[in-house]
Write an enzyme that holds these catalytic residues in place. Structure first.
Site, PDB file in Angstrom:
ATOM      1  CG  HIS A   2      -2.026   0.969   1.188  1.00 19.89           C
ATOM      2  ND1 HIS A   2      -2.879   1.101   0.107  1.00 19.89           N
ATOM      3  CD2 HIS A   2      -2.456   1.878   2.099  1.00 19.89           C
ATOM      4  CE1 HIS A   2      -3.782   2.041   0.355  1.00 19.89           C
ATOM      5  NE2 HIS A   2      -3.543   2.535   1.559  1.00 19.89           N
ATOM      6  CG  MET A  18     -24.129  14.468  22.533  1.00 25.30           C
ATOM      7  SD  MET A  18     -23.763  13.958  24.207  1.00 25.30           S
ATOM      8  CE  MET A  18     -23.910  12.191  24.032  1.00 25.30           C
ATOM      9  CG  ASP A  19     -28.238  14.195  21.604  1.00 25.41           C
ATOM     10  OD1 ASP A  19     -27.799  13.066  21.330  1.00 25.41           O
ATOM     11  OD2 ASP A  19     -28.152  14.718  22.740  1.00 25.41           O
TER      12      ASP A  19
HETATM   13  C1  LIG Z   1      -8.430   1.489   2.871  1.00 26.84           C
HETATM   14  C2  LIG Z   1      -7.522   0.758   1.996  1.00 26.84           C
HETATM   15  C3  LIG Z   1      -7.721   0.715   0.615  1.00 26.84           C
HETATM   16  C4  LIG Z   1      -8.781   1.557  -0.094  1.00 26.84           C
HETATM   17  O1  LIG Z   1      -8.302   2.863  -0.211  1.00 26.84           O
HETATM   18  P1  LIG Z   1      -9.204   3.972  -0.974  1.00 26.84           P
HETATM   19  O2  LIG Z   1      -8.334   5.150  -1.102  1.00 26.84           O
HETATM   20  O3  LIG Z   1     -10.384   4.208  -0.091  1.00 26.84           O
HETATM   21  O4  LIG Z   1      -9.577   3.359  -2.268  1.00 26.84           O
HETATM   22  C5  LIG Z   1      -6.918  -0.092  -0.147  1.00 26.84           C
HETATM   23  N1  LIG Z   1      -5.935  -0.816   0.417  1.00 26.84           N
HETATM   24  C6  LIG Z   1      -5.691  -0.788   1.750  1.00 26.84           C
HETATM   25  C7  LIG Z   1      -4.616  -1.611   2.314  1.00 26.84           C
HETATM   26  C8  LIG Z   1      -6.460   0.000   2.580  1.00 26.84           C
HETATM   27  O5  LIG Z   1      -6.217   0.040   3.893  1.00 26.84           O
END
Ligand SMILES: *Cc1c(COP(=O)(O)O)cnc(C)c1O
Length: 371
Positions: free
Chosen positions: A160, A309-310
Site C-alpha cells: 500500500h 451533542m444531539d
Molecule cells: C483502505 C484501503 C484501501 C482503499 O483505499 P481507498 O483510497 O479508499 O480506495 C486499499 N488498500 C488498503 C490496504 C487499505 O487500507
C-alpha cells in the site's frame, strides 16, 4: 444509501482497469455505508474480492453466507486467537508482514489440518504493516518453508503506497519498482503468488501501470474523491450516501439573539431558526458551524452556533417557507444540489472520508435503488 450508485461505480472502476480482479474494500462497516449491503452490491456489480481490515468484519461476511474471496490485513497474531482460527477455517485470506505473524497463522492452519491462503505485504514506505525491503528475503524464505510443510499457500504479494492519495508523486514510481523487485525475489524463493496488488482508488483512476493482477477500491467505489483535485463526477462516479433529517422545530427570533452554547452566534436581524435532530454524537463535526452546507427548502443554509451533542440549528433567513417536518439534506449527491461529503470535509479542513466514516451507527440506514 443508494445501492445503485455502488453498483454503477463498481462498473466504472471495472471498465477503467485491465487487471483481472477488483477488490471492494469494505472495512469500517463499508466506510459507514453498511457492510453486508455494500459487499453484496459490489459483488453483484463485478467486484470479485472483498477487503477488510479486521478479522471480525471478514467473519461477519462469511456468517452472512458470502463465499467470495476475502482478504483481512489487521489483527493481533496470537496462538490463542479464536478469530484467526475461525478466519483460516472459513477461507479468509490473511495478510502477513513478518515471520512471527507467519508462524502463528501457519501454526493455526496446521492445528486445523488446513492450508491458510496468505498475502505477503511489503512495506514500500508507508511504515505501517508489512515487511521492509531489507526484511523481505527472510519473510519469503520462511513463507516458502511453510508452503513446503503444507500449512500455507502464498496467494498474493502486495503493498500500500505511502503516497497513495497523490498519484503523480515520484515516490510512487520508486515504491512500485521496489515492489516489483520484491515480487521477483518471491518467485526466486520458489513462491508463485498469482495476485500482485498495489493500487487503491486514486491510482486506479490515474496510474494504470500500477494495476497488476488486482486493484483495491474504497473511496471511488463510494463515489467520493480519492485525492485532492480529483472530482469523482469527472469520472462518472456518484456518491452513494446521503444524510437527511427532518426539521423538528422552526422558530422566529429577534435581532441580537444568541444561538447555542456560549452564544457563539448572534443574529444581526430577526431570523427563523430550524432545529435539526443530529449532533456530534451522530458524527456531525463541530467544525461545520458557520458553513452553508445544509440543503432545505430548495436552498443551502448555514449551520448557526455550536453543534450540540444531539442537535444543531440552521439559519433559515429573515423569511422562510420551511415548515416543521420538511427534510433537510445534510450531504449527498451534488447532482441533486446537495453539499457533498467532500464539501463537508473541506469545510472542516479534512476530507470526505472522515465525514462519512464518523456517521454514527445510531443513524438508521435506509437502502434504496436510485436517489
Ligand atoms: C483502505 C484501503 C484501501 C482503499 O483505499 P481507498 O483510497 O479508499 O480506495 C486499499 N488498500 C488498503 C490496504 C487499505 O487500507
Amino acid at each position: 444509501m443508494d445501492l445503485d450508485a455502488i453498483g454503477h461505480n463498481v462498473g466504472i472502476l471495472r471498465e477503467r482497469t485491465r487487471s483481472a480482479h477488483l477488490m471492494a474494500v469494505v472495512k469500517g462497516n463499508a466506510y459507514g455505508h453498511g457492510l453486508l449491503e455494500t459487499a453484496r452490491t459490489a459483488l453483484a456489480a463485478g467486484a470479485d474480492w472483498l477487503g477488510t481490515a479486521q478479522l471480525s468484519e471478514a467473519l461477519a461476511l462469511r456468517r452472512a453466507g458470502i463465499t467470495a474471496p476475502i482478504l483481512a490485513w489487521l489483527y493481533l497474531a496470537t496462538t490463542s486467537g479464536g478469530a484467526m482460527a475461525e478466519a483460516v477455517g472459513n477461507d479468509v485470506d490473511i495478510s502477513l508482514g513478518s515471520p512471527a505473524q507467519l508462524e502463528v497463522v501457519a501454526g493455526i492452519a496446521s492445528g486445523l489440518g488446513r492450508t491458510a491462503f496468505i498475502h505477503l505485504e511489503l512495506d514500500s514506505g508507508l511504515s505501517r504493516g508489512g515487511a521492509r525491503r531489507e526484511d523481505w528475503p527472510a519473510l519469503v524464505a520462511a513463507a516458502r518453508a511453510a508452503e513446503l510443510s503444507g500449512s500455507v499457500t502464498v496467494r498474493g504479494v502486495w503493498t500500500h503506497l505511502a503516497w497513495a492519495d497523490v498519484p503523480a508523486h515520484p515516490a510512487n514510481t520508486a515504491a512500485v519498482a521496489e515492489f516489483e523487485e520484491a515480487v521477483r525475489e518471491a518467485f526466486d524463493a520458489g513462491l508463485a503468488p498469482t495476485l500482485r496488488h498495489v493500487a487503491s482508488s486514486a491510482n486506479i483512476l490515474a496510474r494504470p501501470e500500477f494495476h497488476f493482477d488486482m486493484v483495491r477500491a474504497g473511496l471511488a467505489m463510494y463515489g467520493l474523491s480519492p485525492a485532492e483535485h480529483m472530482d469523482p463526477a469527472d469520472y462518472g462516479l456518484r456518491p452513494a450516501l446521503s444524510v437527511t433529517a427532518p426539521v423538528v422545530l422552526v422558530k422566529h427570533v429577534p435581532a441580537g439573539t444568541g444561538v447555542s452554547y456560549e452564544h457563539r452566534a448572534i443574529t444581526h436581524e430577526s431570523r427563523y431558526l430550524g432545529l435539526i435532530p443530529l449532533g456530534y454524537a451522530d458524527g456531525i463535526p463541530k467544525g461545520i458551524s458557520g458553513s452553508s452546507v445544509v440543503m432545505v427548502g430548495g436552498q443551502r443554509v448555514p449551520v448557526i452556533g455550536k453543534v450540540c451533542m444531539d442537535q444543531f440549528m440552521v439559519d433559515l433567513g429573515h423569511e422562510t417557507s420551511v415548515r416543521v417536518g420538511e427534510t433537510a439534506l445534510l450531504f449527498g449527491d451534488p447532482a441533486a444540489g446537495a453539499a457533498s461529503a467532500d464539501d463537508w470535509g473541506a469545510a472542516i479542513n479534512s476530507h470526505g472520508d472522515e465525514v462519512i466514516n464518523r456517521i454514527a451507527p445510531r443513524l438508521q440506514r435506509v437502502y434504496t435503488h436510485g436517489r
